[in-house]
Write a protein that holds these residues in place. Structure first.
Motif, PDB file in Angstrom:
ATOM      1  N   UNK A 165       7.009 -37.264 -78.668  1.00 42.57           N
ATOM      2  CA  UNK A 165       7.146 -38.482 -77.883  1.00 42.57           C
ATOM      3  C   UNK A 165       7.074 -38.119 -76.399  1.00 42.57           C
ATOM      4  N   UNK A 166       7.029 -39.142 -75.546  1.00 37.50           N
ATOM      5  CA  UNK A 166       6.960 -38.901 -74.101  1.00 37.50           C
ATOM      6  C   UNK A 166       8.205 -38.132 -73.638  1.00 37.50           C
ATOM      7  N   UNK A 167       9.372 -38.539 -74.170  1.00 33.12           N
ATOM      8  CA  UNK A 167      10.633 -37.882 -73.771  1.00 33.12           C
ATOM      9  C   UNK A 167      10.632 -36.422 -74.216  1.00 33.12           C
ATOM     10  N   UNK A 168      10.221 -36.188 -75.496  1.00 33.31           N
ATOM     11  CA  UNK A 168      10.171 -34.805 -75.995  1.00 33.31           C
ATOM     12  C   UNK A 168       9.187 -33.977 -75.177  1.00 33.31           C
ATOM     13  N   UNK A 169       8.098 -34.632 -74.774  1.00 39.42           N
ATOM     14  CA  UNK A 169       7.088 -33.939 -73.970  1.00 39.42           C
ATOM     15  C   UNK A 169       7.619 -33.539 -72.611  1.00 39.42           C
ATOM     16  N   UNK A 170       8.561 -34.344 -72.102  1.00 40.54           N
ATOM     17  CA  UNK A 170       9.126 -34.037 -70.782  1.00 40.54           C
ATOM     18  C   UNK A 170      10.258 -33.026 -70.848  1.00 40.54           C
ATOM     19  N   UNK A 171      10.795 -32.805 -72.058  1.00 39.86           N
ATOM     20  CA  UNK A 171      11.952 -31.915 -72.179  1.00 39.86           C
ATOM     21  C   UNK A 171      11.706 -30.508 -71.622  1.00 39.86           C
ATOM     22  N   UNK A 172      10.558 -29.872 -71.929  1.00 39.07           N
ATOM     23  CA  UNK A 172      10.336 -28.543 -71.344  1.00 39.07           C
ATOM     24  C   UNK A 172      10.360 -28.574 -69.818  1.00 39.07           C
ATOM     25  N   UNK A 173       9.863 -29.677 -69.247  1.00 39.35           N
ATOM     26  CA  UNK A 173       9.849 -29.831 -67.801  1.00 39.35           C
ATOM     27  C   UNK A 173      11.275 -29.789 -67.250  1.00 39.35           C
ATOM     28  N   UNK A 174      12.190 -30.484 -67.952  1.00 41.66           N
ATOM     29  CA  UNK A 174      13.566 -30.547 -67.471  1.00 41.66           C
ATOM     30  C   UNK A 174      14.424 -29.374 -67.937  1.00 41.66           C
ATOM     31  N   UNK A 175      13.823 -28.465 -68.697  1.00 41.27           N
ATOM     32  CA  UNK A 175      14.612 -27.303 -69.131  1.00 41.27           C
ATOM     33  C   UNK A 175      14.780 -26.300 -67.985  1.00 41.27           C
ATOM     34  N   UNK A 176      13.949 -26.400 -66.943  1.00 42.94           N
ATOM     35  CA  UNK A 176      14.055 -25.499 -65.803  1.00 42.94           C
ATOM     36  C   UNK A 176      15.235 -25.932 -64.925  1.00 42.94           C
ATOM     37  N   UNK A 177      16.135 -24.992 -64.505  1.00 45.76           N
ATOM     38  CA  UNK A 177      17.315 -25.359 -63.717  1.00 45.76           C
ATOM     39  C   UNK A 177      16.987 -26.151 -62.448  1.00 45.76           C
ATOM     40  N   UNK A 178      15.852 -25.820 -61.806  1.00 44.97           N
ATOM     41  CA  UNK A 178      15.470 -26.503 -60.563  1.00 44.97           C
ATOM     42  C   UNK A 178      15.266 -28.003 -60.822  1.00 44.97           C
ATOM     43  N   UNK A 179      14.609 -28.305 -61.944  1.00 48.30           N
ATOM     44  CA  UNK A 179      14.342 -29.706 -62.263  1.00 48.30           C
ATOM     45  C   UNK A 179      15.585 -30.410 -62.781  1.00 48.30           C
ATOM     46  N   UNK A 180      16.462 -29.631 -63.441  1.00 44.51           N
ATOM     47  CA  UNK A 180      17.723 -30.224 -63.901  1.00 44.51           C
ATOM     48  C   UNK A 180      18.554 -30.665 -62.698  1.00 44.51           C
ATOM     49  N   UNK A 181      18.585 -29.811 -61.644  1.00 47.06           N
ATOM     50  CA  UNK A 181      19.322 -30.139 -60.427  1.00 47.06           C
ATOM     51  C   UNK A 181      18.718 -31.380 -59.765  1.00 47.06           C
ATOM     52  N   UNK A 182      17.382 -31.412 -59.717  1.00 46.41           N
ATOM     53  CA  UNK A 182      16.693 -32.556 -59.125  1.00 46.41           C
ATOM     54  C   UNK A 182      17.022 -33.835 -59.897  1.00 46.41           C
ATOM     55  N   UNK A 183      17.126 -33.700 -61.223  1.00 53.33           N
ATOM     56  CA  UNK A 183      17.447 -34.855 -62.067  1.00 53.33           C
ATOM     57  C   UNK A 183      18.850 -35.370 -61.761  1.00 53.33           C
TER      58      UNK A 183
END
Lengths: 190, 174
Positions: free
Chosen positions: B57-75
């Motif tokens: 799904x779109x959310x599952x597809x984005x999960x690797x993107x948000x697995x990086x600490x930099x992007x988690x902080x941005x989130x």
């Protein structure tokens, strides 16, 4: 032809298989080779634990789908063989746990349910003694059965088992020793 | 590297009298079997299942993107910014204070009913009440005493603030 195929697979090292899997151009080919190389060992490992072919078939497929999904995360700290075994073992133990919970609210228990499946199963063609051994194995707690199977049937060393089960070698040896004694007692008494 | 010798040692350490064991007399033959051609067909079925479950799904597809600490902080930062923006725009507490507290309750009511609130007021809130109350009522202290003066001018107010050593800048900020 089959002999030729299996020779090719045995010649393929895990390292070269991983390289094929991690390359965009050869990932399907590489993964297919991984499945062909390990499918039998993994299937039998699962089958001895869940007894039923249909359950083992589902679990072996789930195992390899998980292997595929996590291939890029595999850090190669252990061998590909033990890593796949570990995934298969976790899948199998989770499955048995779910079954156990299901049978907690019903009369009987999971072990007697599996023992019943042994004799009902069209895909069991062992003799009387082998049936007794399987019943003896089903009288063991899950972890002891797992350790015994890995040693007896898969001929795995305790060091390899330690990686697969994330348990110390000493604890595995003790677990195996207890399992052997219980099985011997069962075989003598029944 | 595990050698054959190690394997034998493992076996001996556990089961020294294995020749007497009933297990030693058993044939290790696999008692289970599988349907015909099962292992020939299994890889194809696994590959098909992998393709089927590989559609994310779109959310599952984005999960690797948000697995990086930099992007988690941005989130996290982005989410907090969104929450504060919504609170700033709709500000439910502000509505309570300005709409209900100030327009529906007079200063007399407030002091009679809840003198402790006035006592705790900061200077800026005190002046806000003063300006909002068009009747000319004024509080000369932060709630400890009250005097009324209907003819109070801005100059009187500034003098009062100076006497009380309260910054006169506050009045221009309102």
């Amino acid at each position: 032809m089959r002999f030729y195929q299996s020779t090719i697979l045995e010649d393929q090292s895990d390292k070269s298989l991983l390289e094929l899997c991690l390359s965009k151009d050869s990932e399907n080919y590489g993964f297919n080779l991984v499945v062909r190389k390990y499918q039998k060992q993994i299937y039998w490992h699962i089958r001895r634990m869940v007894i039923n072919h249909s359950d083992a078939d589902d679990l072996v497929q789930e195992t390899f789908v998980k292997v595929w999904r996590n291939m890029k995360k595999f850090r190669q700290e252990s061998s590909l063989y033990t890593w796949i075994y570990r995934i298969a073992t976790n899948e199998t133990l989770s499955f048995l746990q779910r079954k156990k919970l299901k049978y907690m609210i019903r009369p009987g228990n999971i072990e007697s349910h599996l023992a019943g499946k042994l004799t009902d199963d069209n895909f069991f063609d062992g003799n009387e003694v082998q049936l007794r051994l399987q019943k003896a194995l089903l009288s063991l707690p899950g972890k002891q059965r797992l350790v015994f199977n890995l040693k007896y049937y898969s001929d795995m060393t305790f060091e390899e088992m330690s990686v697969v089960l994330d348990t110390s070698v000493g604890a595995l040896k003790a677990s195996h020793h207890i399992a052997v004694k219980k099985i011997e007692k069962y075989l003598i008494n029944y | 590297m595990i050698t054959k010798k190690d394997k034998n040692r493992d076996q001996q350490s556990i089961d020294p009298g294995k020749n007497d064991s009933p297990l030693a007399k058993l044939d290790k033959k696999n008692p289970f079997r599988v349907p015909a051609n099962y292992f020939d067909e299994l890889p194809g079925r696994i590959m098909a299942k992998r393709r089927h479950t590989g559609k994310t799904s779109v959310i599952e597809g984005l999960m690797p993107f948000f697995s990086h600490p930099k992007y988690q902080l941005a989130l996290v930062v982005g989410s907090l910014a969104l929450v504060f923006s919504v609170l700033f725009i709709y500000n439910p507490w502000k509505a309570d204070v300005s709409d209900q507290f100030l327009s529906n309750i007079t200063l007399d009511d407030l002091l009679r009913e809840s003198p402790e609130i006035i006592a705790e007021m900061e200077n800026y809130l005190f002046i806000e009440i003063l300006i909002a109350d068009q009747t000319g009522e004024i509080i000369y202290s932060t709630g400890k005493s009250l005097e009324k003066d209907s003819s109070l001018s801005e100059e009187d107010l500034i003098n009062y603030l100076k006497e009380e050593e309260i910054s006169t800048e506050l009045i221009y900020e309102l």
